[in-house]
Design an enzyme around this catalytic site. Structure first.
Site, short mmCIF file in Angstrom:
data_model
loop_
_atom_site.label_atom_id
_atom_site.label_comp_id
_atom_site.label_asym_id
_atom_site.label_seq_id
_atom_site.Cartn_x
_atom_site.Cartn_y
_atom_site.Cartn_z
N HIS A 95 79.75 151.72 -37.52
CA HIS A 95 80.29 150.37 -37.40
C HIS A 95 80.93 149.94 -38.71
O HIS A 95 80.52 150.38 -39.79
CB HIS A 95 79.18 149.38 -37.04
CG HIS A 95 78.66 149.55 -35.66
ND1 HIS A 95 77.77 148.66 -35.10
CD2 HIS A 95 78.87 150.49 -34.71
CE1 HIS A 95 77.46 149.04 -33.87
NE2 HIS A 95 78.12 150.16 -33.62
N GLU A 138 80.76 147.20 -40.51
CA GLU A 138 79.89 146.60 -41.50
C GLU A 138 79.08 147.65 -42.25
O GLU A 138 78.96 147.62 -43.48
CB GLU A 138 78.89 145.62 -40.86
CG GLU A 138 79.49 144.57 -40.00
CD GLU A 138 79.50 144.95 -38.53
OE1 GLU A 138 80.13 145.98 -38.17
OE2 GLU A 138 78.89 144.23 -37.74
N CYS A 192 75.56 143.41 -35.23
CA CYS A 192 74.50 143.83 -34.31
C CYS A 192 73.21 144.04 -35.10
O CYS A 192 73.18 143.88 -36.33
CB CYS A 192 74.91 145.12 -33.60
SG CYS A 192 74.97 146.56 -34.71
N CYS A 194 73.53 146.73 -37.98
CA CYS A 194 74.30 146.26 -39.13
C CYS A 194 73.59 145.12 -39.85
O CYS A 194 73.59 145.07 -41.09
CB CYS A 194 75.70 145.86 -38.70
SG CYS A 194 76.63 147.28 -38.07
#
Length: 168
Positions: A72, A74, A102, A105
């Site tokens: 992801h 992040e 999420c 992260c």
């Protein structure tokens, strides 16, 4: 309590965690990364880490390219920032991301002891900065991140909606 985006918030009372003068500039950088993700067939989420007003890391989702569901934006940006700054803490940094983080992260953000998170669109299905839960400011954890949500939420949301509309 989650702070909604507003004008001049960074200058009220305490030194900002190395953010640009306005949150739209930081989010603009993250949106550039999100557009790069979309052009590569990735879910359009972008993230940028700032310290002392300068970008120290940029990333976008790479789950498809890496064949890794954990890649992801992040997480990649936090990892890059930690490596670039040769540290294990980002207390004087601000992370701009186009979508509410999420659980994965949010956990990485807490572990890296990030000073501030500024995100765009809320994620009612997986967001852990106030939508589904709030891992970032959980009272049982040893670090709580300053969170500002909803910066350029319409722009960030439209980018995501357009991407998924084309996929269907």
């Amino acid at each position: 309590m989650l702070k909604k985006a507003g004008k001049g918030e960074a200058g009220k009372g305490k030194r900002p965690h190395s953010a640009p003068n306005d949150h739209q500039a930081g989010m603009g950088e993250a949106l550039e990364q999100a557009r790069t993700a979309a052009s590569s067939g990735e879910v359009p989420v972008g993230a940028v880490v700032f310290r002392d007003g300068a970008v120290v890391a940029r990333a976008h989702n790479e789950t498809v390219a890496r064949r890794d569901p954990t890649a992801h934006a992040e997480l990649l940006a936090v990892q890059q920032a930690l490596a670039s700054l040769e540290t294990d803490r980002l207390t004087d940094c601000t992370l701009y991301v186009t979508l509410e983080p999420c659980a994965q992260c949010a956990g990485a953000i807490v572990l890296a002891k990030l000073g501030r998170l500024v995100f765009g669109a809320y994620d009612d299905k997986a967001g852990m900065a106030g939508s589904v839960g709030d891992l970032l400011r959980h009272p049982g954890l040893n670090h709580r991140v300053e969170v500002i949500g909803g910066v350029d939420a319409d722009v960030c949301g439209r980018l995501l909606q357009g991407f998924f509309r084309e996929k269907r």
